[in-house]
Design a protein around this motif. Structure first.
Motif, mmCIF file in Angstrom:
data_model
loop_
_atom_site.group_PDB
_atom_site.id
_atom_site.type_symbol
_atom_site.label_atom_id
_atom_site.label_comp_id
_atom_site.label_asym_id
_atom_site.label_seq_id
_atom_site.Cartn_x
_atom_site.Cartn_y
_atom_site.Cartn_z
ATOM 1 N N VAL A 129 -27.283 88.703 37.161
ATOM 2 C CA VAL A 129 -27.596 87.587 36.267
ATOM 3 C C VAL A 129 -29.054 87.679 35.850
ATOM 4 O O VAL A 129 -29.891 88.281 36.538
ATOM 5 C CB VAL A 129 -27.338 86.222 36.936
ATOM 6 C CG1 VAL A 129 -25.859 86.051 37.262
ATOM 7 C CG2 VAL A 129 -28.190 86.049 38.192
ATOM 8 N N VAL A 130 -29.358 87.083 34.702
ATOM 9 C CA VAL A 130 -30.736 86.975 34.221
ATOM 10 C C VAL A 130 -31.276 85.621 34.656
ATOM 11 O O VAL A 130 -30.631 84.583 34.456
ATOM 12 C CB VAL A 130 -30.791 87.096 32.686
ATOM 13 C CG1 VAL A 130 -32.230 86.998 32.195
ATOM 14 C CG2 VAL A 130 -30.153 88.400 32.228
ATOM 15 N N LEU A 131 -32.473 85.627 35.263
ATOM 16 C CA LEU A 131 -33.140 84.382 35.653
ATOM 17 C C LEU A 131 -34.041 83.945 34.505
ATOM 18 O O LEU A 131 -35.013 84.639 34.159
ATOM 19 C CB LEU A 131 -33.973 84.583 36.915
ATOM 20 C CG LEU A 131 -33.263 85.145 38.155
ATOM 21 C CD1 LEU A 131 -34.252 85.268 39.313
ATOM 22 C CD2 LEU A 131 -32.090 84.255 38.555
ATOM 23 N N LEU A 132 -33.738 82.801 33.896
ATOM 24 C CA LEU A 132 -34.590 82.274 32.841
ATOM 25 C C LEU A 132 -35.823 81.616 33.466
ATOM 26 O O LEU A 132 -35.768 81.112 34.591
ATOM 27 C CB LEU A 132 -33.823 81.257 31.997
ATOM 28 C CG LEU A 132 -32.744 81.831 31.077
ATOM 29 C CD1 LEU A 132 -32.001 80.708 30.362
ATOM 30 C CD2 LEU A 132 -33.358 82.781 30.052
ATOM 31 N N PRO A 133 -36.949 81.589 32.749
ATOM 32 C CA PRO A 133 -38.160 80.988 33.307
ATOM 33 C C PRO A 133 -38.048 79.469 33.378
ATOM 34 O O PRO A 133 -37.156 78.861 32.792
ATOM 35 C CB PRO A 133 -39.251 81.424 32.318
ATOM 36 C CG PRO A 133 -38.529 81.682 31.044
ATOM 37 C CD PRO A 133 -37.164 82.176 31.422
#
Length: 554
Positions: free
Chosen positions: A391-395
């Motif tokens: 998964v991509v971790l959004l800021p």
């Protein structure tokens, strides 16, 4: 004749065997039959109940077959009511046994997949400040924003949701008075069965931020975006999913379906997560040492939520956004073949009317992002999930976050792609990827308002995190854009948004900002193509897998 004597026991009482017994015939004569007793009781009830005897006589005159049908119908009705009552009790028991904290006297975990799939009840809230554009932010002055922006986007979104068998009601929060003929215009365009409520002239009064005397009040247009929280609290037990968006954001059934399925998967992983894991709290500095794979704890898991990023469609086919060099190689090779960003999910609008010159079927390469870029992102492997995997971790999360809650990831600059450029701070406004709105299930909202957020998510908005009932220095970005939801700023909730990097699901996290005006306002160095970001992240994921393999060998 001398009467027979009864034999007595030592206490002087007659023995049972000496008491004369009645014959069966004698008992029958003295004891009325069951039917006779029932008939007598019914007649007594008829005399005691007003009009009871008349009703009984009327019922007796009904043909026997019809009486039987009425009796069967009455029994079926009673059975149905009993089943519904048992289901309500069972549902209440499930709510009370959940892992989350209390709110309104209830607790709840994220709902199960069977509860989240159709027919899910959705409240679709849209907030709009003006009926006509004022010409600011590259808009056309005097344009009918209600008729040419809000209505076509709203109708197109709701039609998509209804096509997925969701039950949808619309709630409009307006900063102006809605004339009856304009309300009729909206009602005529909405699909059949979709309810509509309107809170017009909804801009609250408040003290100016720079006011010291507190002698005057004025309309606080920035706080209009706060008003949807009152609606959510009022309707909390009536709907399964809540959405609150700006008036130019397009949402589809594919977005909602994926959000609900991903939420269900996150809940399953939370249920299975341990309380403690070696390596937690995780090391966050320097970013190159962050843990990016392995088991998460329950505390970490309950902070995860599907996230979204706003996009626009390229209107001017110029060179502004075409020739930017990527510091990370673009890799579109996936198992099964080459894959690219899918523009059809967010941005194909063949049936949206009126259409103000928006491309109906834009190409995958013409989708633009301006809210974030690859330098602000990290990837994390989620074990035990074939749906999520990477998964991509959004800021966003950071301020006020406890050490045990922090979640590390494989930063895109970990291998030196950006040279000496440091990892941006998580709450940097230009990179935080504010969404222009949010969606959450009832259970997720209860969780947010039950201690996950530093300040309250639903009203009342009290000190110390909210001043002047949430009016003071809180704007649209805080209330509806995502700052409170996904950062720790001013009492934020520090929820960690995720983007699934599965090639089938990645594009379902991008929502269409139909105004298409940011590409005109901002410099070209802030614009990145969604397909470029997709290729960059695929390169970073493969680098993360290689790094993990090397670490496992040591």
């Amino acid at each position: 004749t001398t009467p027979s004597r009864r034999r007595l026991n030592s206490a002087g009482e007659p023995l049972l065997s000496s008491i004369p017994k009645d014959s069966s015939e004698e008992r029958k004569k003295r004891t009325p039959s069951f039917h006779a007793s029932l008939s007598r009781e019914i007649k007594t009830c008829h005399r005691r109940i007003p009009f009871g005897e008349q009703a009984a006589n009327a019922f007796a005159r009904i043909p026997r077959k019809l009486r039987m049908l009425l009796l069967v119908g009455w029994l079926l009705w009673k059975v149905t009511i009993t089943i519904l009552f048992i289901r309500l009790i069972w549902k209440g028991a499930n709510i009370q046994s959940s892992p989350w904290s209390h709110h309104f006297g209830l607790t709840s975990s994220l709902a199960t997949e069977s509860e989240l799939l159709p027919p899910t009840r959705i409240l679709y809230i849209v907030t709009a400040l003006a009926e006509y554009n004022n010409g600011q932010r590259q808009t056309v002055k005097g344009q009918d924003r209600l008729g040419e922006v809000l209505i076509p986007v709203l109708v197109d979104s709701v039609e998509s949701l209804v096509s997925y068998d969701y039950h949808v009601d619309v709630f409009l929060i307006l900063g102006y008075n809605l004339r009856p003929e304009r309300r009729q215009e909206i009602e005529a365009r909405l699909p059949a069965g979709v309810g509509l409520e309107v809170w017009d002239d909804a801009t609250p009064l408040g003290y100016p931020d720079d006011s010291k005397s507190k002698q005057t009040m004025e309309l606080n247009t920035r706080a209009l975006s706060r008003q949807h929280r009152f609606v959510v609290k009022d309707k909390l037990l009536q709907y399964d999913l809540f959405q609150a968006w700006e008036d130019d954001i397009r949402i589809t059934g594919a977005h909602v379906q994926h959000f609900l399925r991903m939420s269900t998967e996150l809940q399953r992983l939370y249920n299975e997560a341990p309380e403690q894991v070696d390596g937690v709290p995780e090391t966050m500095e320097p970013p190159q040492r962050q843990r990016f794979f392995g088991q998460l704890t329950k505390r970490q898991m309950k902070r995860l939520l599907p996230g979204f990023v706003r996009v626009e469609v390229l209107l001017d086919d110029s060179t502004n956004f075409k020739n930017t060099k990527s510091p990370i190689p673009l890799d579109y090779a996936f198992p099964g073949g080459e894959r690219h960003f899918d523009a059809s999910i967010c941005c194909h609008v063949p049936d949206m009317e009126p259409n103000r010159g928006i491309p109906k079927r834009p190409d995958n390469s013409d989708i633009l992002i301006w809210e974030t870029n690859v330098t602000a992102l990290s990837l994390r492997e989620i074990p035990g999930s074939s749906m999520l995997d990477w998964v991509v971790l959004l800021p966003g999360p950071g301020k006020g976050l406890e050490a045990d809650d922090r979640i590390g990831g494989y930063w895109t600059g970990r291998d030196g792609a950006f040279g000496d450029f440091p990892k941006p701070s998580p709450g940097q406004p230009r990179l935080v990827a504010q969404q222009g709105g949010w969606m959450a299930t009832r259970q997720q909202i209860i969780h947010l308002n039950s201690g996950q957020c530093q300040g309250s998510f639903l009203p009342p908005f009290d000190a110390p995190f909210h001043a002047q009932d949430g009016h003071f220095r809180k704007n649209v970005e805080f209330w509806s854009g995502g700052y409170q939801f996904f950062t720790g700023v001013r009492g934020g909730c520090n929820m960690q948004r995720l983007i699934s990097f599965h090639p089938d699901d990645f594009s379902k996290h991008f929502i269409y900002h139909t105004a298409n005006n940011k590409q005109k306002q901002l410099s070209s160095d802030r614009i990145v193509r969604a397909d470029t970001l997709f290729g960059q992240l695929n390169s970073v994921q493969k680098a993360a897998e290689r790094t993990k393999a090397n670490m496992m060998k040591q």
